[in-house]
Write a protein that holds these residues in place. Sequence first.
Motif, short mmCIF file in Angstrom:
data_model
loop_
_atom_site.label_atom_id
_atom_site.label_comp_id
_atom_site.label_asym_id
_atom_site.label_seq_id
_atom_site.Cartn_x
_atom_site.Cartn_y
_atom_site.Cartn_z
N TYR A 185 47.93 40.62 37.96
CA TYR A 185 47.39 41.39 36.86
C TYR A 185 46.44 42.44 37.42
N VAL B 263 43.46 45.23 36.05
CA VAL B 263 42.65 45.67 34.91
C VAL B 263 42.07 47.03 35.24
N GLN C 253 40.47 50.60 33.03
CA GLN C 253 40.18 51.24 31.75
C GLN C 253 40.59 52.72 31.73
N ARG D 251 51.23 52.31 36.66
CA ARG D 251 52.49 51.79 36.08
C ARG D 251 53.69 52.37 36.82
N GLU E 41 51.32 43.18 36.07
CA GLU E 41 51.06 43.39 34.65
C GLU E 41 49.72 44.11 34.53
N VAL F 226 46.68 45.80 32.47
CA VAL F 226 46.00 45.68 31.18
C VAL F 226 44.73 46.52 31.20
N GLU F 227 44.29 46.91 30.02
CA GLU F 227 43.12 47.79 29.93
C GLU F 227 41.80 47.05 29.86
N THR F 228 41.82 45.77 29.48
CA THR F 228 40.56 45.03 29.37
C THR F 228 40.73 43.61 29.89
N ARG G 154 39.92 41.10 28.30
CA ARG G 154 40.39 40.29 27.17
C ARG G 154 41.89 40.03 27.23
N ASN G 155 42.64 40.89 27.93
CA ASN G 155 44.09 40.76 27.99
C ASN G 155 44.57 39.93 29.18
N LEU G 156 43.65 39.33 29.92
CA LEU G 156 44.03 38.47 31.04
C LEU G 156 44.35 37.06 30.53
#
Length: 150
Positions: A29, A31, A33, A42, A50, A52-54, A56-58
């Motif tokens: 993952y 992270v 922002q 990407r 994977e 994610v922007e925050t 919280r999405n882990l």
Amino acid sequence: MKKIAVVGIGNLGMRHLQSLCDLEKCSLYGVEQNKERMVKMREFFKTKVELVETIRNLPQELDLAVIATNSNVRKDVLFELINRVRVKNIIFEKVLFQKIEHYDEVKKVLTQKQINSWVNCARREWPSYIKLKDFLGTDEPLVFSVKGGE
């Protein structure tokens, strides 16, 4: 399957993810922002990571987190991470923090939560740094200042 996250995908974070992509049986993952940086990442990592922007999405648990953010936000990022995710091991990029009191705060919470941690400071292994340490001949902190330009 091991779960590994890199928080902060600037130049150092990207290098961490690149090397981790060679591992088998891992979920990776990243992270980040910065939306422009995310688009580039990407394209670069395709489906290997994977993104994610925050935090919280882990996932709720990580085997390893690499925190490769700027040092001025690193303590806050760490606290957000460990308050949302159970992390077993953390690698911090150096310089750790910009405020001396952050060292004690972080040490206390890492000890309480029994999180193993390391600081990535590979330069200490470079021959030039080893030579300099030998030349200085002390394990005591060295304080100096430089004035002028060029």
